[in-house]
Design a protein around this motif. Structure first.
Motif, short mmCIF file in Angstrom:
data_model
loop_
_atom_site.label_atom_id
_atom_site.label_comp_id
_atom_site.label_asym_id
_atom_site.label_seq_id
_atom_site.Cartn_x
_atom_site.Cartn_y
_atom_site.Cartn_z
N MET A 181 -5.08 5.10 -3.10
CA MET A 181 -5.30 4.80 -4.51
C MET A 181 -5.04 3.33 -4.82
SD MET A 181 -4.05 8.11 -6.71
CE MET A 181 -2.57 8.53 -5.79
N LEU A 182 -3.96 2.78 -4.25
CA LEU A 182 -3.63 1.38 -4.49
C LEU A 182 -4.68 0.45 -3.89
CD1 LEU A 182 0.23 1.51 -3.96
CD2 LEU A 182 -0.99 1.17 -6.12
N LEU A 183 -5.15 0.77 -2.70
CA LEU A 183 -6.20 -0.05 -2.08
C LEU A 183 -7.49 0.03 -2.89
CD1 LEU A 183 -5.58 0.75 1.69
CD2 LEU A 183 -5.14 -1.43 0.52
N LYS A 184 -7.84 1.22 -3.37
CA LYS A 184 -9.05 1.40 -4.17
C LYS A 184 -8.96 0.62 -5.48
CE LYS A 184 -12.03 5.03 -5.99
NZ LYS A 184 -12.21 6.48 -6.17
N ALA A 185 -7.73 0.48 -6.00
CA ALA A 185 -7.53 -0.27 -7.25
C ALA A 185 -7.54 -1.78 -7.02
CB ALA A 185 -6.20 0.14 -7.88
N GLY A 186 -7.67 -2.20 -5.75
CA GLY A 186 -7.79 -3.62 -5.47
C GLY A 186 -6.50 -4.31 -5.06
N TRP A 187 -5.44 -3.57 -4.83
CA TRP A 187 -4.17 -4.16 -4.41
C TRP A 187 -4.26 -4.56 -2.94
CZ3 TRP A 187 0.77 -4.30 -6.95
CH2 TRP A 187 0.72 -3.92 -8.29
N GLN A 188 -3.58 -5.64 -2.61
CA GLN A 188 -3.44 -6.05 -1.21
C GLN A 188 -2.26 -5.28 -0.63
OE1 GLN A 188 -5.53 -8.17 0.44
NE2 GLN A 188 -6.73 -8.03 -1.45
N GLU A 189 -2.43 -4.72 0.55
CA GLU A 189 -1.39 -3.88 1.14
C GLU A 189 -0.06 -4.61 1.28
OE1 GLU A 189 -0.82 -0.39 4.44
OE2 GLU A 189 -2.68 -1.51 4.39
N ALA A 190 -0.09 -5.88 1.53
CA ALA A 190 1.16 -6.66 1.68
C ALA A 190 1.99 -6.63 0.40
CB ALA A 190 0.84 -8.09 2.07
N ALA A 191 1.33 -6.45 -0.74
CA ALA A 191 2.03 -6.46 -2.03
C ALA A 191 2.80 -5.17 -2.29
CB ALA A 191 1.04 -6.70 -3.17
N PHE A 192 2.41 -4.08 -1.64
CA PHE A 192 3.06 -2.80 -1.94
C PHE A 192 3.60 -2.06 -0.72
CE2 PHE A 192 -1.48 -1.67 -1.48
CZ PHE A 192 -1.39 -0.65 -0.54
N ALA A 193 3.43 -2.59 0.46
CA ALA A 193 3.79 -1.87 1.68
C ALA A 193 5.24 -1.41 1.72
CB ALA A 193 3.46 -2.71 2.92
N SER A 194 6.19 -2.31 1.41
CA SER A 194 7.60 -1.90 1.51
C SER A 194 7.97 -0.89 0.43
CB SER A 194 8.52 -3.13 1.45
OG SER A 194 8.38 -3.79 0.22
N LEU A 195 7.41 -1.03 -0.76
CA LEU A 195 7.68 -0.06 -1.83
C LEU A 195 7.08 1.30 -1.46
CD1 LEU A 195 8.85 0.48 -4.64
CD2 LEU A 195 6.63 -0.18 -5.58
N LEU A 196 5.90 1.30 -0.90
CA LEU A 196 5.27 2.55 -0.48
C LEU A 196 6.11 3.25 0.57
CD1 LEU A 196 2.68 4.33 -0.69
CD2 LEU A 196 1.80 3.02 1.23
N GLU A 197 6.62 2.50 1.54
CA GLU A 197 7.47 3.08 2.59
C GLU A 197 8.74 3.67 2.00
OE1 GLU A 197 6.97 3.42 5.96
OE2 GLU A 197 4.93 2.73 5.57
N SER A 198 9.28 3.00 0.98
CA SER A 198 10.53 3.45 0.36
C SER A 198 10.33 4.71 -0.48
CB SER A 198 11.10 2.33 -0.50
OG SER A 198 12.21 2.77 -1.23
N LEU A 199 9.29 4.72 -1.30
CA LEU A 199 9.06 5.85 -2.21
C LEU A 199 8.34 7.02 -1.57
CD1 LEU A 199 8.04 3.95 -5.46
CD2 LEU A 199 10.25 4.95 -4.90
N PHE A 200 7.40 6.72 -0.68
CA PHE A 200 6.59 7.76 -0.05
C PHE A 200 6.53 7.52 1.46
CE2 PHE A 200 4.81 7.00 -4.31
CZ PHE A 200 5.03 8.24 -4.87
N PRO A 201 7.63 7.76 2.16
CA PRO A 201 7.60 7.54 3.61
C PRO A 201 6.59 8.46 4.27
CG PRO A 201 9.61 8.68 2.97
CD PRO A 201 8.89 8.31 1.71
N PRO A 202 5.91 7.97 5.30
CA PRO A 202 4.96 8.85 5.98
C PRO A 202 5.69 10.02 6.63
CG PRO A 202 5.15 6.73 7.11
CD PRO A 202 6.00 6.65 5.89
#
Length: 100
Positions: free
Chosen positions: A28-49
């Protein structure tokens, strides 16, 4: 509170599953145009794989089935008084009920 009244303004509203949340939110974040570097650590913290062994399993273990943000633990550590927990939970009750 009040997601029931505002969800019509969102393009996507869904209940996430622990096994797919990381991939869904990332997509969803990529589709919205976000660069992965901007959200990668937050994504790992909130939604770990999910652990590789649990991917694709239909019968998840109890720990994998729990909400994976650790919100219950964070509430216990952040709010020291039961009254504070009740106030916060009551404020967001409508949101909790919206998503079951």
């Amino acid at each position: 509170g009040g997601l029931a009244h505002s969800t019509r303004f969102f393009g996507t509203v869904e209940q996430l599953k622990a096994s797919t949340a990381h991939a869904r939110v990332r997509g969803m974040l990529l589709k919205a145009g976000w660069q992965e570097a901007a959200f990668a650590s937050l994504l790992e913290s909130l939604f770990p794989p999910p652990p590789a062994a649990s991917v694709g399993k239909r019968n998840a273990t109890k720990s994998a089935a729990k909400h994976n943000t650790g919100a219950a633990t964070r509430v216990r550590h952040f709010y020291r008084k039961l009254h504070s927990v009740r106030v916060v939970m009551n404020y967001y009750l409508a949101d909790y009920l919206t998503f079951g």
